[in-house]
Write a protein that holds these residues in place. Structure first.
Motif, mmCIF file in Angstrom:
data_model
loop_
_atom_site.group_PDB
_atom_site.id
_atom_site.type_symbol
_atom_site.label_atom_id
_atom_site.label_comp_id
_atom_site.label_asym_id
_atom_site.label_seq_id
_atom_site.Cartn_x
_atom_site.Cartn_y
_atom_site.Cartn_z
ATOM 1 N N SER A 74 15.580 18.301 -31.145
ATOM 2 C CA SER A 74 16.366 17.892 -32.304
ATOM 3 C C SER A 74 16.489 16.368 -32.209
ATOM 4 N N TRP A 79 18.403 9.676 -29.494
ATOM 5 C CA TRP A 79 19.524 8.826 -29.047
ATOM 6 C C TRP A 79 19.296 8.499 -27.572
ATOM 7 N N PHE A 99 29.068 10.500 -35.886
ATOM 8 C CA PHE A 99 27.731 10.410 -35.294
ATOM 9 C C PHE A 99 27.495 9.063 -34.626
ATOM 10 N N VAL A 147 23.775 4.066 -37.044
ATOM 11 C CA VAL A 147 23.480 5.206 -37.910
ATOM 12 C C VAL A 147 23.335 4.687 -39.339
ATOM 13 N N ASN A 149 22.947 6.651 -42.097
ATOM 14 C CA ASN A 149 23.680 7.520 -43.025
ATOM 15 C C ASN A 149 24.692 8.309 -42.214
ATOM 16 N N ASP A 177 19.330 5.438 -36.326
ATOM 17 C CA ASP A 177 19.424 6.885 -36.513
ATOM 18 C C ASP A 177 19.495 7.116 -38.021
ATOM 19 N N ILE A 179 18.900 10.140 -39.300
ATOM 20 C CA ILE A 179 18.711 11.591 -39.242
ATOM 21 C C ILE A 179 19.063 12.292 -40.552
ATOM 22 N N SER A 200 15.600 14.165 -37.860
ATOM 23 C CA SER A 200 15.377 15.562 -37.483
ATOM 24 C C SER A 200 14.761 16.239 -38.703
#
Ligand SMILES: Cc1ncc(COP(=O)(O)O)c(C=O)c1O
Length: 372
Positions: A74, A79, A99, A147, A149, A177, A179, A200
């Protein structure tokens, strides 16, 4: 409290639900069917055909010259891997939700010194704060990790601007990230000093969960080669060197998922990254308008996500009950707020293969159940 470990036999007999979660999301029928094939060996020629196809199609879709890794894992794996591969000691992580906080925690658990720029949940990361942190740091940072989003708050951070300012700090790698948005929110990876961006498959790529995708800049790859990363499984070197020599993965991959990936990536290439992003923007605009009419938006104005709308529960509806009733009566599943925000907000995932029409079916159902 009930014992969660008590065996509750999986019966296979469950009603079909349409997913409006911030991932997993709906997967096309032909993509699901692509998985049901007799198995083949991961060192057979067929595997090279499959893996080189999905890697090169992903590069074409993302429109990047960077290297691409598709790994059985995943997204969380990246990370760890990007931290181990690129951070000797110091990392800067702006935190503004669950996150990004976890990204910082992961780096700390790996023994890195992490400086956070802390924002209230719902706020976006501001480029000037990142610049100030970089300016005021005596030793500098090996990487800025952030991150794009923030799925817990529905905030889309200005990663492009932050990447641009990182052009003044060539010793600092930029790890993103993405994701819960990559594939549904266009980013010109090569134009903004991004060294690694990862996702992911169960999010805006609209595939089953189980694979993670990460791009790697030349600089990031060379740095890892030089330092001989502590990461084996997610080591750029291990992944990319094996790809260069064999066109395969270093260890046995989830072959059925890669068959699904191949199918879905063809659909994504056909639509194109920019058009896919435009469709996501239209869904986001529709959802925001609906949210403003009945409730309010949770994120700071101007930074709303294109793939997940987080709605502030200004009417005080019973979120848990609404989610449950919409699921039971309409077979549609959306999300309550994340963690402590579970009743204060709720989230609609408009990602992957959804359309404005399919999102409208959900908002009609919520209106009906909540009596709006
Ligand atoms: C922004 C973000 N980062 C990381 C993760 C973890 O992803 P995964 O569960 O695929 O490892 C998620 C999952 O929702 C996410 O939204």
């Amino acid at each position: 409290m009930a014992d969660a470990r008590k065996k509750r036999e999986y019966t296979g007999d469950y009603p079909e639900k349409t997913l409006y979660l911030p991932g997993p999301t709906e997967v096309r029928e032909d993509v699901i069917e692509a998985m049901a094939q007799p198995m083949f060996g991961h060192r057979m020629d067929r595997m090279t055909d499959l893996y080189t196809t999905i890697v090169e199609d992903t590069r074409a879709f993302l429109d990047t010259d960077q290297r691409v890794i598709v790994l059985t894992a995943s997204g969380t794996e990246f990370w760890e891997a990007t931290t181990l591969n690129l951070v000797e000691d110091r990392m800067l992580v702006p935190t503004s939700g669950a996150f990004s906080t976890r990204q910082a925690n992961v780096a700390e658990r790996l023994g890195k010194t992490v400086d956070r720029i802390e924002y209230e949940w719902g706020q976006a990361v501001k480029p000037e704060d990142v610049r100030e942190a970089l300016e005021s740091s005596e030793d500098g940072y090996d990487a800025v990790g952030m991150v794009m989003n923030e799925t817990s708050t529905g905030v889309r951070n200005p990663v492009e601007e932050i990447g641009d300012l990182l052009g003044d700090y060539p010793e600092t790698y930029f790890v993103v990230d993405a994701i819960s948005c990559l594939g549904g929110d266009y980013i010109d990876i090569d134009a903004h000093n991004v060294d690694c961006i990862f996702t992911s498959t169960q999010k805006a790529f609209a595939m089953p969960p189980g694979l993670a995708v990460c791009t790697v800049s030349d600089a990031a790859y060379e740095r890892e080669l030089e330092k001989d990363s502590a990461s084996w499984y997610g080591g750029f070197q291990r992944c990319l060197d094996y790809y260069d020599r064999k066109g395969q993965t270093h260890s046995t991959p989830a072959i059925p998922l890669m068959l699904a990936y191949r199918k879905q990536m063809k659909h994504m290439l056909e639509e194109g990254h920019a058009d896919r992003s435009r469709r996501h923007r239209e869904m986001a605009e529709y959802t925001r308008e609906w949210a403003r009419e009945h409730f309010d938006l949770y994120p700071e104005a101007g930074y709303e996500s294109q793939s997940v709308t987080c709605i502030a529960n200004t009417r005080g509806i019973d979120v848990a009950e609404t989610v449950e009733t919409v699921s039971e009566e309409y077979d549609m599943v959306f999300s309550s707020g994340y963690g402590d925000l579970s009743e204060e907000s709720f989230r609609i995932g408009h990602m992957g293969e959804h359309t404005v029409e399919s999102i409208r079916r959900l908002t009609d159902a919520i209106e009906d159940v909540a009596g709006l």
